[in-house]
Enzyme design. Structure first.
Site, PDB file in Angstrom:
ATOM      1  N   SER A 148       0.835  -1.205   0.000  1.00  7.37           N
ATOM      2  CA  SER A 148       0.000   0.000   0.000  1.00  7.37           C
ATOM      3  C   SER A 148       0.864   1.246   0.000  1.00  7.37           C
ATOM      4  CB  SER A 148      -0.891  -0.013   1.250  1.00  7.37           C
ATOM      5  OG  SER A 148      -1.465   1.263   1.496  1.00  7.37           O
ATOM      6  N   TYR A 161      -3.550  -0.483  10.140  1.00  7.50           N
ATOM      7  CA  TYR A 161      -3.407  -0.784   8.702  1.00  7.50           C
ATOM      8  C   TYR A 161      -1.989  -0.432   8.232  1.00  7.50           C
ATOM      9  CZ  TYR A 161      -4.760  -0.770   3.718  1.00  7.50           C
ATOM     10  OH  TYR A 161      -4.855  -1.018   2.371  1.00  7.50           O
TER      11      TYR A 161
HETATM   12  C1  GCO Z   1      -7.156   5.189   4.283  1.00  9.26           C
HETATM   13  C2  GCO Z   1      -7.289   4.236   3.131  1.00  9.26           C
HETATM   14  C3  GCO Z   1      -5.918   3.805   2.604  1.00  9.26           C
HETATM   15  C4  GCO Z   1      -6.136   3.054   1.305  1.00  9.26           C
HETATM   16  C5  GCO Z   1      -4.909   2.511   0.643  1.00  9.26           C
HETATM   17  C6  GCO Z   1      -3.941   3.542   0.215  1.00  9.26           C
HETATM   18  O1  GCO Z   1      -7.907   5.044   5.256  1.00  9.26           O
HETATM   19  O2  GCO Z   1      -6.306   6.088   4.182  1.00  9.26           O
HETATM   20  O3  GCO Z   1      -8.062   3.105   3.498  1.00  9.26           O
HETATM   21  O4  GCO Z   1      -5.293   3.001   3.586  1.00  9.26           O
HETATM   22  O5  GCO Z   1      -6.964   1.968   1.561  1.00  9.26           O
HETATM   23  O6  GCO Z   1      -4.286   1.598   1.477  1.00  9.26           O
HETATM   24  O7  GCO Z   1      -2.837   2.871  -0.353  1.00  9.26           O
END
Ligand code: GCO
Length: 257
Positions: A148, A161
């Protein structure tokens, strides 16, 4: 004149894509199928997996479905054994599954942190170490980790994340260190902001939407089908000497302040 062999063809290859009954995973699976691969759709939802397989088959693609929990090592072992028996060797593994549970760190539960790490990172460890055994036996394989923008950059409310995707980037390099000599190529794809179910709340927020369109040099969000090409490249013979890389598909966001 020697017969030209298309280096991007995936004819005769079998690809297992985790979290692929919708979103970016389904788009990647479709791209691999369009390049000739037999695609194995995965997710925890058997209904979702079945619907995706039916739709892919209607489009003329060679698709099968296997619903299992990729965070459960025993379920993974059982399922990969079943796939190898019913389908055959897995040539390409795409670790695409990912969830999002947004909250400021002070409000984020340990459970929400652990669950995101489990699905977005530990599952890739479990799946890869299980599938790599067969790839080493057959003398070749491809592993593609869907990383990501958050493998490089953070933003408030997605510490879980970002930690997972940062870890997935380093896991990509770690796998390369141990398996590249076995003719397995392990690389990452780094999507920027794409329009999916996972990002819909952000896209529908006019302030956030405007910020992304201004922050992204291309001036827009990505569309899921725009991940197909890099996935086919990394899954194919066109990338047999590409290893441990993270290829960003982000409209230039990482390149420009
Ligand atoms: C957020 C998004 C990001 C995207 C993606 C970007 O909350 O900023 O969900 O995490 O999903 O991963 O690359």
């Amino acid at each position: 004149m020697s017969e030209f062999k298309n280096p991007f063809s995936l004819e005769g290859k079998t690809a297992l894509i985790t979290g692929s009954y919708r979103g970016l995973g389904l788009s990647i699976a479709t791209g691999l199928a369009e390049a000739g691969a037999r695609v194995l759709i995965n997710g925890r939802s058997s209904e979702g997996v079945e619907a995706a397989v039916i739709d892919l088959r209607k489009k003329g693609f060679n698709a099968d479905g296997f619903a299992f929990d990729i965070t459960d090592a025993e379920a993974v072992e059982t399922s990969i054994t079943r796939i190898r028996k019913e389908i055959g060797p897995i040539d390409i593994l795409v670790n695409s599954a990912g969830i999002q549970k947004r909250n400021p760190i002070l409000d984020m539960s340990v459970e929400d942190f652990r669950e995101v790490l489990d699905v977005n990172l530990t599952s890739a460890f479990i799946m890869s170490k299980t599938v790599a055994v067969g790839m080493i036996e057959q003398g070749f394989g491809k592993i593609i980790n869907v990383c990501s923008l958050m493998s490089h950059l953070a933003r408030p409310t997605i510490a879980n994340y970002s930690a997972a995707k940062g870890g997935l980037h380093m896991l990509t390099k770690s796998m390369t260190g141990e398996w590249a000599a076995k003719n397995i190529q392990i690389n990452g794809i780094g999507p920027g902001y794409f329009e999916t179910d996972l990002t819909r709340p952000l896209k529908e927020n006019p302030e956030f939407d405007g910020w992304i369109c201004g922050r992204t040099p291309a001036g827009r969000w990505g569309q899921p089908e725009e991940l197909k090409g890099v996935a086919v490249f990394l899954a194919s013979d066109a990338s047999t000497f590409v290893n441990g890389q993270l290829i960003m598909v982000d409209g230039g966001l990482m390149a420009v302040v």
